[in-house]
Design a protein around this motif. Sequence first.
Motif, PDB file in Angstrom:
ATOM      1  N   ARG A   1       0.833  -1.188   0.000  1.00 53.44           N
ATOM      2  CA  ARG A   1       0.000   0.000   0.000  1.00 53.44           C
ATOM      3  C   ARG A   1       0.879   1.254   0.000  1.00 53.44           C
TER       4      ARG A   1
ATOM      5  N   LEU B   1      -7.389   2.375   4.169  1.00 50.20           N
ATOM      6  CA  LEU B   1      -8.735   1.837   4.094  1.00 50.20           C
ATOM      7  C   LEU B   1      -9.134   1.246   5.438  1.00 50.20           C
TER       8      LEU B   1
ATOM      9  N   SER C   1      -6.993   0.255   8.614  1.00 54.65           N
ATOM     10  CA  SER C   1      -6.389  -1.032   8.908  1.00 54.65           C
ATOM     11  C   SER C   1      -4.878  -0.970   8.765  1.00 54.65           C
TER      12      SER C   1
ATOM     13  N   SER D   1      -2.290  -7.161   3.839  1.00 55.39           N
ATOM     14  CA  SER D   1      -3.120  -8.143   3.152  1.00 55.39           C
ATOM     15  C   SER D   1      -2.249  -9.009   2.257  1.00 55.39           C
TER      16      SER D   1
ATOM     17  N   SER E   1     -14.119  -5.286   3.695  1.00 59.39           N
ATOM     18  CA  SER E   1     -12.908  -5.456   4.499  1.00 59.39           C
ATOM     19  C   SER E   1     -11.727  -4.939   3.700  1.00 59.39           C
ATOM     20  N   PHE E   2     -10.666  -4.560   4.378  1.00 64.78           N
ATOM     21  CA  PHE E   2      -9.471  -4.108   3.679  1.00 64.78           C
ATOM     22  C   PHE E   2      -8.903  -5.235   2.822  1.00 64.78           C
TER      23      PHE E   2
END
Length: 398
Positions: free
Chosen positions: A10, A17, A20, A24, A156-157
Amino acid sequence: MRIGPVEVMRSPHAVPLLNSAIPSFLHYKLVSAPNYKLSHNRYANDQIAIPQIDLSQYRTSFCFDFIEFEIQPKQLGLKFSDIRRHLKNHLQESIWVEDQSKIAEKENRFTFRIQEFEPDHFLKLKQLFQSDLPLHADPKIVLLELSLDFRPKEISFEAFANMFAVLVRHFQPIDNEFTTSSDRMRMVSPSGLSTRETTTQHFMRTKGAICSSKVIDEPELEPTIGSTIYYGAQNTPYVSWRIMHKELDKQISHKGTRDHLPINKQRSRIEVTLGRHALEEVGLHSLRNLEGLNFRTTFSKFFNFVVPRLDSAPSESGNQLRRMIAAYLDKDRFYKQGAYRMKQRPLERAMRFEKQFKKSAPERHLGSKTVSYKELRAVIHSRLDLMTRRYTSNVLYK
């Protein structure tokens, strides 16, 4: 057999987002080519890397972001304010209009853009041009933008991040018209805490960088969620794309205004913009061509997604070590920069070792080790078919 997981990076300056801080990861599964219904002998030793994402858990839809038309009214002496008034009276919305007579003297010509073009606009435009604003010819389409959105059913992220990663890693643009540096794959990221300021990073190396031995030591850029990925030059008469996590809407750059979408309205998005030359090639010349249009036939090629073929057992012939290294680099490049860069890497390698740039590299350097991403293709086709039904149910011309 699973490979990965691969983290979805990210942008450090993007608005997080859902606030969080948890990273991921997108998992992949290796499937043998025969099990992916690839029966040709040349695929015998290949494995297909399939992202582990349930596409049925996303609400998917196409929409026209905008369509820009060009018209030539029969009535002389009209101003852009007159055209705006007619459009607003019939469409019940404010429409951007530009007077093209300033560009082409002695021509009574205007362009206007309808945002979020819907089937209802057909009948309203028909009524306008048959009554209050007669034209010399059917309105000409000069610019069109079509978007494909994915919104997770459970917010959800991880769901947003994984879909963004799938779109970036697996998209394969039509690059026949990519001839300049401004056409190259690039990432635009927000700078600092202000999204009004951005920085652009190019994924494709320049000629000098490719031919330099230092290219080996340069780290590969990785697409980050919170940034926007571009293909194709801005304002190209052909085709351009952008991939993003859409969290802002109604942005007016010169005013510095924008709306921040609530989390349940945000989505992962890919947009394609067709310029004049591309519209002519697909047969979209005028408003009339939109009636009865087969959206799958016309637009599916602009939403081409692929999965990589990885060589799991290099043959005994040739330089086996080189093939093993190439297979490793293919996989590493895919995880970091996607299928498009897998296609470009052999070309870069050819340019570097041959010490010269070739507009069309030998065929052996252009083999893209990818196959169609069948699961995502099926979703795209079904949504394009739905668009066909929506727009053909509204008869514009009788």
